[in-house]
Design a protein around this motif. Structure first.
Motif, PDB file in Angstrom:
ATOM      1  N   TYR A   1       3.819   1.510  -1.120  1.00 45.09           N
ATOM      2  CA  TYR A   1       4.427   1.540  -2.509  1.00 45.09           C
ATOM      3  C   TYR A   1       3.170   2.095  -3.362  1.00 45.09           C
ATOM      4  N   ALA A   2       2.095   1.589  -3.277  1.00 43.38           N
ATOM      5  CA  ALA A   2       1.001   2.238  -4.253  1.00 43.38           C
ATOM      6  C   ALA A   2       0.910   3.605  -3.984  1.00 43.38           C
TER       7      ALA A   2
ATOM      8  N   ALA B   1       0.624  -1.273  -0.053  1.00 48.77           N
ATOM      9  CA  ALA B   1       0.077  -0.033  -0.092  1.00 48.77           C
ATOM     10  C   ALA B   1       0.786   1.263  -0.179  1.00 48.77           C
TER      11      ALA B   1
ATOM     12  N   ASN C   1       3.717   5.668  -5.296  1.00 48.75           N
ATOM     13  CA  ASN C   1       3.915   5.422  -6.790  1.00 48.75           C
ATOM     14  C   ASN C   1       2.689   6.248  -7.356  1.00 48.75           C
ATOM     15  N   THR C   2       1.680   6.053  -6.901  1.00 51.29           N
ATOM     16  CA  THR C   2       0.140   6.583  -7.567  1.00 51.29           C
ATOM     17  C   THR C   2       0.042   7.941  -7.264  1.00 51.29           C
TER      18      THR C   2
END
Lengths: 443, 443
Positions: free
Chosen positions: B22-23, B20, B26-27
């Motif tokens: 990382y998400a 999460a 990243n997002t």
């Protein structure tokens, strides 16, 4: 408290699961190489836009300018032919880019393209005019001396009338008038396509094979795009190598041509008695294509002399055959030359040198096998640029080339709007001139 | 089992947490608008590469060509001045783009730029030559009639020697020789900068103010980039509106100019007795800049007549003052014209019409307040294109313009390599010619 805690945990897990799933789809299922044209050879790939966001509006031309041309072509050859309205097939033709680009734009899935089709012209950056101008030129097997009004298939097809009709139709369109045509894209791959109206459409981006019949104020490398012909023989599917390529040099084609193509007869004279050279006079036919396929697949080098104009489909036949092109065409312009270093895949010889007796074969025989393999390897890497049916091939590259014209198109549109009336001693042109130290100018 | 289960859960939570996080990074922390130049006005923004991936190599020129020019300039004005080696400051100057671009390339954080600096020339698409050519031209307060070898600050600074020295240095460089200079970028913003060597560097991308002193084979809209001058008066910080803008038209500058600038004296004659027009003869000074600031911030329209060459910094002073430019300069070329529709921010009047008694003021007085506000709104939107110190301003836009030249640069490099010797009747140029129906050609 315990209950609350156990409630929180699954909820947290649920939330994290959703976020993780979102992360997974967003991160790992997003295409990592959104532009499939990227390759070590595409030296421009690094600044390609990965988003296909140049917007193209495809004109909904009256049917006679698209499918109608195909129907006229087929009916002129067989008046009894039955053509299903929804399954019109474009005939095999070296100028079939017009069909490929049209078919591509009407496709649903255009993933990997540099352009997106928009249905509202208000959204468009560029306007594509899909008239099949090259097929129209040859729709009649022989151009009629006069229109035969008594023909039972109606009046004989007239390409000139089609050209006039197209431009009249276009000149009624609001988006044509808005920017004087700068943002319009035309395809006229046959050197004579659209010849009657070229001065009325010359502001547009022209997709052409060469500039042989066009003046410098009608077309140029700066404004227009050079397209490859569709190759007419089969691609070579084997590996690189000299085994099976026993002849040194191969050529098959018309010995007698006009203008720059006069070099052909001279080349025949110096080459036809060389034992490892196959040079044959031949015209287009299924049988000669079969022989050419065999010849190009079993020769190390393939001769590409100028035709009536500097380009010819034979060059692209040679490339897909991994037969190293030997180009004797002093005025040739080549497709996608920003992305392809032709010096790595072909040998260029000026006409004066090429026709010196013994010179060409002596030069080619000196090229080592290692060097030949290098050329073949490079040919293999660029081959897809010349395959119209490759999803990662010619069609996408043509659109990429078109998008590169957009900044200058926008510049010319804005500049034209604000230009004041003025006295000019010379035409108002912006030019890019080649390094003259390598040419031999007579001015 | 219970233990195992409780062990799995935290582990799952941990894994999901990492995914999460990382998400999340990243997002959500990935810039959603990686190109800060995007705006409704930047009509090209949709196909800008969001990745700053055109690679530029900054030549490490001998110091005398960069900081050394500034030192020479300052010492020529005050031989006793002490200049800290690590804190050389470029003097205020309308041609300071050369300083801005150099300073930008050596910066650590270049986020939002269309180009990245590479330290290995092998990796480079383009090569930037950071000679301060415009400052060099004026390094001596008055160009010396002869070099004074007895001067106690060594020999008098010679711009011509610097130009020659630069090209001699460059011609020794392997990357210069490799592609005949096509991939090199030079800045020569003063119309006379680099005049002595221009024919030796003309293959390169030239960053210029206009083409007033350049021939069509040296520079063009196709090959080169038009830069704005640095504005010399303060930007207007207020809102759009006509309150406080009591005068109709303002001009302050040199009344007498050569060539196209002769129109100035004629404009003075027809305008100087109009009551709502402020038109003053003045030369560059701090005091006149103060007066010009006040005048441009309190006038609806600002006159921009041609100077010795078609461009002048006054246009950019007007733009940042939200004072609608009235351009009387028939040969003017404008910066970033692919992205900016100048018809929306300025009024263009041809010289013959502008000098008709009463015409200009009559025309301007007819323009409604609503229309004036529209012009001001558009000026406000494009203002940042003319602010060199805006991180989202001129410098980034210049680099974007440079990247747009790369496809033609690559094309010319590849084409030059394979061109054969040939007889040419005309120069080998590819041109883009403007719509002649709006001009009044004499050919």
């Amino acid at each position: 408290m315990g209950r609350k805690s156990s409630c929180v945990k699954p909820t947290l897990v649920t939330i994290l699961t959703f976020v993780a799933l979102y992360a997974f789809f967003n991160t790992f299922l997003t295409p990592i190489n959104p532009n499939p044209l990227d390759s070590p050879f595409s030296i421009l790939s690094s600044y390609n836009s990965p988003n296909p966001s140049v917007k193209v509006y495809l004109y909904d031309l009256p049917r006679k300018f698209t499918y109608g041309v195909v129907e006229s072509y087929l009916k002129a050859r067989d008046p009894s032919v039955s053509i299903p309205v929804n399954d019109v097939k474009y005939p095999g033709n070296q100028h079939s880019a017009e069909w490929w680009l049209f078919s591509d734009l009407i496709k649903e899935d255009r993933y990997g393209s540099s352009v997106v089709r928009v249905l509202d012209p208000e959204d468009a950056d560029l306007f594509y005019v899909p008239f099949f101008s090259s097929l129209s030129l040859v729709a009649n097997p022989i151009r009629p001396a006069a229109v035969n009004v008594n023909s039972d298939i109606g009046s004989v097809y007239s390409d000139e009338e089609m050209q006039q009709g197209l431009v009249e139709w276009l000149e009624e369109q609001v988006y044509w008038k808005r920017n004087n045509g700068w943002d319009h894209v035309f395809i006229c791959q046959d050197p004579n396509a659209l010849y009657k109206v070229i001065d009325r459409i010359k502001n547009g981006i022209l997709l052409v094979s060469d500039f042989g019949r066009l003046t410098s104020d009608q077309a140029s490398l700066v404004k227009d795009v050079i397209l490859p012909y569709s190759h007419r023989i089969n691609s070579f599917k084997g590996e690189i190598g000299v085994e099976g390529r026993n002849s040194l040099l191969f050529f098959m084609g018309n010995r007698y041509r006009k203008e720059g193509g006069k070099v052909r007869d001279l080349l025949f004279q110096v080459l036809e008695n060389q034992e490892d050279v196959i040079i044959k006079h031949g015209t287009q036919s299924r049988e000669s294509r079969r022989m050419a396929t065999q010849g190009m697949h079993s020769s190390k080098f393939c001769l590409h002399p100028a035709g009536d104009t500097p380009s010819a489909c034979r060059l692209f036949d040679a490339i897909v055959s991994l037969c190293i092109p030997v180009i004797v065409s002093d005025q040739i312009e080549l497709p996608f030359e920003d992305a392809i270093d032709y010096k790595k895949i072909a040998i260029f010889v000026d006409s004066d040198t090429a026709v010196k007796p013994g010179h060409l074969t002596k030069m080619l025989r000196k090229i080592s096998t290692e060097k030949i393999l290098q050329y073949q390897q490079e040919l293999k890497e660029v081959k897809r640029y010349f395959e119209y049916d490759d999803p990662n091939g010619t069609v996408n590259e043509i659109w990429r080339q078109v998008t590169l014209k957009l900044p200058l198109v926008k510049l010319m549109i804005n500049r034209d709007k604000r230009l004041v009336r003025r006295e000019l001693i010379e035409p108002d042109c912006s030019c890019l001139c080649s390094n003259k130290t390598r040419a031999r100018p007579t001015f």
